[in-house]
Design a protein around this motif. Structure first.
Motif, PDB file in Angstrom:
ATOM      1  N   ALA A 197       0.846  -1.191   0.000  1.00  0.00           N
ATOM      2  CA  ALA A 197       0.000   0.000   0.000  1.00  0.00           C
ATOM      3  C   ALA A 197       0.885   1.247   0.000  1.00  0.00           C
ATOM      4  O   ALA A 197       1.784   1.372   0.831  1.00  0.00           O
ATOM      5  N   PRO A 252       0.587   5.408   0.251  1.00  0.00           N
ATOM      6  CA  PRO A 252      -0.376   6.471   0.567  1.00  0.00           C
ATOM      7  C   PRO A 252      -0.601   7.413  -0.615  1.00  0.00           C
ATOM      8  O   PRO A 252       0.320   7.737  -1.369  1.00  0.00           O
ATOM      9  N   PHE A 275      -5.369   9.752   4.569  1.00  0.00           N
ATOM     10  CA  PHE A 275      -6.034   8.475   4.284  1.00  0.00           C
ATOM     11  C   PHE A 275      -5.840   8.157   2.806  1.00  0.00           C
ATOM     12  O   PHE A 275      -5.206   8.918   2.080  1.00  0.00           O
ATOM     13  N   ALA A 306      -4.931   4.879  -0.092  1.00  0.00           N
ATOM     14  CA  ALA A 306      -3.676   4.268  -0.526  1.00  0.00           C
ATOM     15  C   ALA A 306      -3.895   3.510  -1.818  1.00  0.00           C
ATOM     16  O   ALA A 306      -4.980   2.985  -2.078  1.00  0.00           O
ATOM     17  N   ARG A 362      -7.263   0.657   7.966  1.00  0.00           N
ATOM     18  CA  ARG A 362      -6.255   1.692   8.189  1.00  0.00           C
ATOM     19  C   ARG A 362      -6.419   2.877   7.243  1.00  0.00           C
ATOM     20  O   ARG A 362      -6.374   4.034   7.664  1.00  0.00           O
ATOM     21  N   HIS A 363      -6.606   2.614   5.950  1.00  0.00           N
ATOM     22  CA  HIS A 363      -6.554   3.679   4.943  1.00  0.00           C
ATOM     23  C   HIS A 363      -7.933   4.175   4.511  1.00  0.00           C
ATOM     24  O   HIS A 363      -8.024   5.250   3.910  1.00  0.00           O
ATOM     25  N   LEU A 408      -9.007   2.258  -0.766  1.00  0.00           N
ATOM     26  CA  LEU A 408      -7.948   1.515  -1.443  1.00  0.00           C
ATOM     27  C   LEU A 408      -8.174   1.596  -2.955  1.00  0.00           C
ATOM     28  O   LEU A 408      -9.274   1.307  -3.435  1.00  0.00           O
ATOM     29  N   CYS A 424     -12.594  12.160   4.476  1.00  0.00           N
ATOM     30  CA  CYS A 424     -12.216  11.320   5.615  1.00  0.00           C
ATOM     31  C   CYS A 424     -12.944  11.788   6.875  1.00  0.00           C
ATOM     32  O   CYS A 424     -12.625  12.829   7.446  1.00  0.00           O
TER      33      CYS A 424
END
Length: 286
Positions: A4, A6, A11, A13, A38-39, A42, A139
């Motif tokens: 991944a 960023p 946020f 990735a 986490r991100h 995607l 986000c």
């Protein structure tokens, strides 16, 4: 092994090292779920997949929703977001499909009008316009972290009513049918979710009509103030699509919206699968 990279300081990735045409291994599925936590967004470029391969990918995150009646793909795990008719030609501006696409240009969480709101969505770019038609993501974890305390105090413990019929009628009065209103009556959603290990997230969007315990004007003012704050450019990642991109996002951590394109002349075909939520947002309330 997937990797991944960023795409934004807060946020999102890009994921490489995985070819969805070969399927998703159990190890890939564990990695993807953790990366999504986490991100929140995607981006998987170069995934020239068919419908069955997209369904298999989405199922790595959990059971899928069936597409609601009235949308293309109703009853299946796929929803087709397009300005093309069954004959492959661009439809008229008054076509219901085009009006539904206009609704998608409002900031929203997918399926927030359902008693159990969606967990995530995966969108595959099958045909894209030469200009425009990007998707923006905001986000909601970062927005909550930066929210001034006076606004935070108004959010904690609050519940919003999400109303599909109300939000669709704001786009066009006849966009929602009486049957759709009956199928999707207003539902209660927490305004702050604490289910993600990477922090709490605001939960709002175009379907959020009012706030329980507040009169209509005060509730609308609060929702609009929070939306204005959460969708500032510093919290937004704008994705410019390339054909065969696949993007998956956490509906309980980001808002999203489509941006305009010349829908009278340019073709756009996107196919979405929606991962169902495991529990109501009220069970995940902060």
């Amino acid at each position: 092994m997937p990797e991944a990279t960023p795409l934004h300081p807060l946020f999102a990735a890009q994921v490489t090292g995985i070819d969805l045409r070969r399927g998703v291994t159990a190890e890939d599925a564990v990695w993807l779920r953790a990366a999504l936590d986490r991100h929140a967004v995607l981006v998987l470029p170069g995934q020239a997949i068919d419908d069955a391969q997209q369904v298999a990918f989405a199922e790595a995150f959990g059971p899928l929703e069936a597409t609601r009646p009235g949308a293309r793909g109703a009853g299946s795990p796929l929803i087709v977001l397009s300005n093309l008719g069954p004959d492959g030609d661009i439809v008229l501006p008054s076509d219901r499909q085009v009006l539904n696409n206009l609704a998608n240009r409002q900031w929203h969480h997918d399926s927030s009008f359902k008693p159990v709101a969606a967990r995530a969505s995966a969108l595959s770019a099958r045909a894209i316009p030469a200009c425009g038609g990007e998707t923006e993501f905001a986000c909601m974890r970062a927005a909550w972290a930066a929210l001034p305390e006076p606004l935070r105090a108004q959010v904690r413990g609050r519940v919003a009513l999400h109303d599909f019929g109300w939000s669709r009628s704001r786009v066009a009065p006849d966009l929602v049918t009486d049957a759709e209103r009956m199928q999707h009556p207003p539902v209660r959603q927490a305004m702050l979710l604490a289910e993600n290990p990477h922090g709490p997230a605001l939960y709002l969007g175009a379907h959020a009509r009012s706030v329980e315990g507040m009169d209509e004007a005060a509730g609308r003012a609060l929702i609009e103030a929070l939306m204005d704050f959460a969708t500032q450019p510093r919290f937004v990642y704008r994705h410019a699509w390339t054909q065969h991109d696949l993007v998956v996002w956490d509906n309980r951590a980001v808002l999203h919206r489509a941006t305009p394109f010349d829908s009278h002349a340019e073709r756009r075909v996107m196919v979405r699968t929606t991962i169902a939520g495991e529990r109501p947002t009220l069970a995940a309330a902060a």
